[in-house]
Scaffold this motif. Structure first.
Motif, PDB file in Angstrom:
ATOM      1  N   THR A 131      -1.658   4.699 -38.803  1.00  0.00           N
ATOM      2  CA  THR A 131      -2.906   4.085 -38.332  1.00  0.00           C
ATOM      3  C   THR A 131      -3.869   3.850 -39.492  1.00  0.00           C
ATOM      4  O   THR A 131      -5.012   3.462 -39.274  1.00  0.00           O
ATOM      5  N   GLU A 132      -3.375   4.060 -40.713  1.00  0.00           N
ATOM      6  CA  GLU A 132      -4.189   3.905 -41.909  1.00  0.00           C
ATOM      7  C   GLU A 132      -4.582   2.438 -42.107  1.00  0.00           C
ATOM      8  O   GLU A 132      -3.748   1.540 -42.016  1.00  0.00           O
ATOM      9  N   SER A 133      -5.876   2.183 -42.336  1.00  0.00           N
ATOM     10  CA  SER A 133      -6.348   0.821 -42.561  1.00  0.00           C
ATOM     11  C   SER A 133      -6.574   0.527 -44.041  1.00  0.00           C
ATOM     12  O   SER A 133      -6.701  -0.638 -44.430  1.00  0.00           O
ATOM     13  N   ARG A 134      -6.610   1.575 -44.872  1.00  0.00           N
ATOM     14  CA  ARG A 134      -6.836   1.367 -46.298  1.00  0.00           C
ATOM     15  C   ARG A 134      -5.579   0.829 -46.984  1.00  0.00           C
ATOM     16  O   ARG A 134      -4.482   0.843 -46.414  1.00  0.00           O
ATOM     17  N   CYS A 135      -5.767   0.373 -48.213  1.00  0.00           N
ATOM     18  CA  CYS A 135      -4.661  -0.151 -49.014  1.00  0.00           C
ATOM     19  C   CYS A 135      -3.552   0.894 -49.119  1.00  0.00           C
ATOM     20  O   CYS A 135      -3.797   2.043 -49.504  1.00  0.00           O
ATOM     21  N   CYS A 136      -2.332   0.495 -48.787  1.00  0.00           N
ATOM     22  CA  CYS A 136      -1.249   1.463 -48.668  1.00  0.00           C
ATOM     23  C   CYS A 136       0.084   0.806 -49.030  1.00  0.00           C
ATOM     24  O   CYS A 136       0.248  -0.411 -48.895  1.00  0.00           O
ATOM     25  N   ARG A 137       1.052   1.614 -49.484  1.00  0.00           N
ATOM     26  CA  ARG A 137       2.400   1.123 -49.746  1.00  0.00           C
ATOM     27  C   ARG A 137       3.263   1.339 -48.507  1.00  0.00           C
ATOM     28  O   ARG A 137       3.320   2.431 -47.949  1.00  0.00           O
ATOM     29  N   TYR A 138       3.926   0.259 -48.065  1.00  0.00           N
ATOM     30  CA  TYR A 138       4.784   0.310 -46.891  1.00  0.00           C
ATOM     31  C   TYR A 138       6.250   0.081 -47.294  1.00  0.00           C
ATOM     32  O   TYR A 138       6.527  -0.659 -48.238  1.00  0.00           O
ATOM     33  N   PRO A 139       7.171   0.710 -46.571  1.00  0.00           N
ATOM     34  CA  PRO A 139       8.591   0.523 -46.903  1.00  0.00           C
ATOM     35  C   PRO A 139       9.089  -0.847 -46.445  1.00  0.00           C
ATOM     36  O   PRO A 139       8.695  -1.354 -45.390  1.00  0.00           O
ATOM     37  N   LEU A 140       9.936  -1.452 -47.237  1.00  0.00           N
ATOM     38  CA  LEU A 140      10.567  -2.728 -46.890  1.00  0.00           C
ATOM     39  C   LEU A 140      11.928  -2.792 -47.582  1.00  0.00           C
ATOM     40  O   LEU A 140      12.019  -2.647 -48.800  1.00  0.00           O
ATOM     41  N   THR A 141      12.976  -2.990 -46.799  1.00  0.00           N
ATOM     42  CA  THR A 141      14.321  -3.134 -47.343  1.00  0.00           C
ATOM     43  C   THR A 141      14.704  -4.606 -47.334  1.00  0.00           C
ATOM     44  O   THR A 141      14.647  -5.268 -46.297  1.00  0.00           O
ATOM     45  N   VAL A 142      15.073  -5.122 -48.480  1.00  0.00           N
ATOM     46  CA  VAL A 142      15.495  -6.515 -48.616  1.00  0.00           C
ATOM     47  C   VAL A 142      17.017  -6.565 -48.538  1.00  0.00           C
ATOM     48  O   VAL A 142      17.708  -5.847 -49.270  1.00  0.00           O
ATOM     49  N   ASP A 143      17.545  -7.423 -47.652  1.00  0.00           N
ATOM     50  CA  ASP A 143      18.985  -7.587 -47.478  1.00  0.00           C
ATOM     51  C   ASP A 143      19.378  -8.965 -47.994  1.00  0.00           C
ATOM     52  O   ASP A 143      19.070  -9.981 -47.376  1.00  0.00           O
ATOM     53  N   PHE A 144      20.056  -9.023 -49.135  1.00  0.00           N
ATOM     54  CA  PHE A 144      20.428 -10.303 -49.730  1.00  0.00           C
ATOM     55  C   PHE A 144      21.439 -11.062 -48.878  1.00  0.00           C
ATOM     56  O   PHE A 144      21.475 -12.297 -48.896  1.00  0.00           O
ATOM     57  N   GLU A 145      22.273 -10.344 -48.118  1.00  0.00           N
ATOM     58  CA  GLU A 145      23.263 -11.009 -47.269  1.00  0.00           C
ATOM     59  C   GLU A 145      22.580 -11.800 -46.155  1.00  0.00           C
ATOM     60  O   GLU A 145      23.074 -12.838 -45.724  1.00  0.00           O
ATOM     61  N   GLU A 146      21.422 -11.320 -45.687  1.00  0.00           N
ATOM     62  CA  GLU A 146      20.685 -12.056 -44.665  1.00  0.00           C
ATOM     63  C   GLU A 146      20.157 -13.381 -45.219  1.00  0.00           C
ATOM     64  O   GLU A 146      19.978 -14.340 -44.475  1.00  0.00           O
TER      65      GLU A 146
END
Length: 249
Positions: free
Chosen positions: A155-170
């Motif tokens: 619920t954090e509204s401040r600047c934050c790092r979020y996880p993201l996995t990139v799938d090259f096959e997609e």
């Protein structure tokens, strides 16, 4: 991921292959080990038998044992990269370094021709065998600089790092051999204006400044194995591919 290219052996020995292994690789940390072999094109469709033999002695060039055999069908006039599982042999090499005298690679078609590229002959530069190794991250990570880490439930509204996995096959990027996917991460959130001056400037001239933005302040590279436009395998470090830290700037 680490990668080792084949090294040409001395006179009197099979042309291929010795590998210089990274000290980062430990036997129990190996998740995957693939030997990549490039096959020359054939005039008509054929069945190819790939043979991988483990050399047992430097003094006896013929002293070897077959460790892998694989049968594949090859289309006419088609160059191709093939891979063979080498995890068990690599673990043996690391546990018993004295047993590492390299391997011999053969890929015979129906007419007995050897199609495997094992040395950098004219016109075949960059097509030598590669050993692709994926290892687990068992080492201790260095302490991160200050910064917030969040996830989709935060619920954090401040600047934050979020996880993201990139799938090259997609993306349909089949020219990337490894990694097929990786953790890229991204930055999102609000940035509070730190100085009164910024607030006053925005009030006086709203179009003159957008204020601080949540953006990556620290990034790191990844190692990548991929084909170039000549079908050569390239192994390199691609910079600024992973967001390590987010901040307001």
């Amino acid at each position: 991921m680490v990668c080792a290219q084949a090294i040409t052996q001395s006179e009197g020995m099979p042309k291929c292959c010795m590998f210089s292994l990274s000290p980062k690789i430990m036997p129990n940390s190996i998740l995957k080990a693939l030997l990549w072999i490039y096959l020359r094109p054939v005039e008509e469709p054929t069945t190819v038998f790939i043979q991988i033999s483990h050399l047992k002695s430097l003094s006896e060039g013929n002293n070897h044992s077959r460790i892998r055999a694989q049968k594949i069908d090859v289309n006419a006039r088609t160059n191709s990269w093939q891979h063979i599982d080498m995890k068990q042999l690599l673990q043996l090499w690391l546990k018993q370094p004295e047993s590492n005298f390299g391997i011999e690679i053969k890929a015979f078609d129906a007419n007995g021709n050897d199609l495997a590229v094992t040395s950098a002959e004219s016109g075949e530069e960059g097509l030598q065998p590669f050993l692709e190794v994926k290892i687990s991250d068992t080492g201790k990570r260095s302490r991160r600089d200050t910064g917030l880490d969040c996830d989709e439930h935060s619920t954090e509204s401040r600047c934050c790092r979020y996880p993201l996995t990139v799938d090259f096959e997609e993306f349909g990027w089949d020219w990337i051999i490894a990694p097929k996917r990786y953790k890229a991460n991204y930055c999102s959130g609000e940035c509070v204006q730190k100085y009164p001056h910024s607030h006053i400037v925005n009030k006086a001239n709203p179009r003159g400044s957008a204020g601080p933005c949540c953006t990556p302040t620290k990034m790191s590279p990844i190692n990548m194995l991929y084909f170039n436009d000549r079908e050569q395998i390239i192994y390199g470090k691609i910079p600024s591919m992973v967001v390590d830290l987010c901040g307001c700037s």
